[in-house]
Design a protein around this motif. Structure first.
Motif, PDB file in Angstrom:
ATOM      1  N   MET A 183      35.283  33.175  32.369  1.00 39.65           N
ATOM      2  CA  MET A 183      35.906  33.546  33.629  1.00 39.65           C
ATOM      3  C   MET A 183      35.035  34.573  34.358  1.00 39.65           C
ATOM      4  O   MET A 183      34.450  35.446  33.730  1.00 39.65           O
ATOM      5  N   PRO A 184      34.980  34.458  35.670  1.00 45.07           N
ATOM      6  CA  PRO A 184      34.182  35.423  36.409  1.00 45.07           C
ATOM      7  C   PRO A 184      34.833  36.810  36.388  1.00 45.07           C
ATOM      8  O   PRO A 184      36.043  36.942  36.227  1.00 45.07           O
ATOM      9  N   LYS A 185      33.990  37.819  36.571  1.00 44.39           N
ATOM     10  CA  LYS A 185      34.483  39.193  36.585  1.00 44.39           C
ATOM     11  C   LYS A 185      35.289  39.437  37.847  1.00 44.39           C
ATOM     12  O   LYS A 185      34.915  38.992  38.937  1.00 44.39           O
ATOM     13  N   LYS A 186      36.390  40.140  37.717  1.00 42.75           N
ATOM     14  CA  LYS A 186      37.193  40.511  38.882  1.00 42.75           C
ATOM     15  C   LYS A 186      36.854  41.938  39.262  1.00 42.75           C
ATOM     16  O   LYS A 186      36.993  42.855  38.463  1.00 42.75           O
ATOM     17  N   PHE A 187      36.369  42.115  40.474  1.00 40.82           N
ATOM     18  CA  PHE A 187      35.972  43.435  40.936  1.00 40.82           C
ATOM     19  C   PHE A 187      37.184  44.197  41.449  1.00 40.82           C
ATOM     20  O   PHE A 187      38.092  43.616  42.045  1.00 40.82           O
ATOM     21  N   THR A 188      37.175  45.493  41.245  1.00 38.48           N
ATOM     22  CA  THR A 188      38.242  46.335  41.768  1.00 38.48           C
ATOM     23  C   THR A 188      38.050  46.506  43.263  1.00 38.48           C
ATOM     24  O   THR A 188      36.997  46.165  43.821  1.00 38.48           O
ATOM     25  N   LYS A 189      39.061  47.044  43.929  1.00 32.62           N
ATOM     26  CA  LYS A 189      38.981  47.272  45.373  1.00 32.62           C
ATOM     27  C   LYS A 189      37.819  48.218  45.704  1.00 32.62           C
ATOM     28  O   LYS A 189      37.079  48.007  46.658  1.00 32.62           O
TER      29      LYS A 189
ATOM     30  N   GLU B  10      35.054  48.701  43.966  1.00 33.50           N
ATOM     31  CA  GLU B  10      33.779  47.997  43.779  1.00 33.50           C
ATOM     32  C   GLU B  10      33.512  47.034  44.930  1.00 33.50           C
ATOM     33  O   GLU B  10      32.372  46.903  45.389  1.00 33.50           O
ATOM     34  N   GLN B  11      34.553  46.370  45.431  1.00 35.34           N
ATOM     35  CA  GLN B  11      34.379  45.449  46.554  1.00 35.34           C
ATOM     36  C   GLN B  11      33.943  46.197  47.810  1.00 35.34           C
ATOM     37  O   GLN B  11      33.083  45.726  48.558  1.00 35.34           O
TER      38      GLN B  11
END
Length: 55
Positions: A1-7, A9-10
Motif C-alpha cells: 500500500m502506498p504511504k499516506k502523507f499527513t496534512k 507533509e502534504q
C-alpha cells in the motif's frame, strides 16, 4: 500500500513543488487550458501590426 502523507507533509510537499517550479528558468504553466487566442498569438500580433501600419 502506498504511504499516506499527513496534512503537514502534504503542505510541505506542495510548498516545495511550487518553489521548485517558480525557480525554473522558463517553467511551463501548469493547469492552463490553451485557448484559440493563445494558439494563434503570433498571427494575431502580425495582423495588429499590419493594422497599425495602415493607420
Amino acid at each position: 500500500m502506498p504511504k499516506k502523507f499527513t496534512k503537514k507533509e502534504q503542505v510541505l510537499l506542495g510548498r516545495a513543488a511550487r518553489r521548485a517550479h517558480s525557480l525554473k528558468v522558463a517553467p511551463k504553466a501548469k493547469n492552463v487550458v490553451s485557448t484559440w487566442e493563445n494558439k494563434n498569438y503570433p498571427v494575431i500580433q502580425s495582423l495588429e501590426a499590419k493594422i497599425k501600419a495602415v493607420k
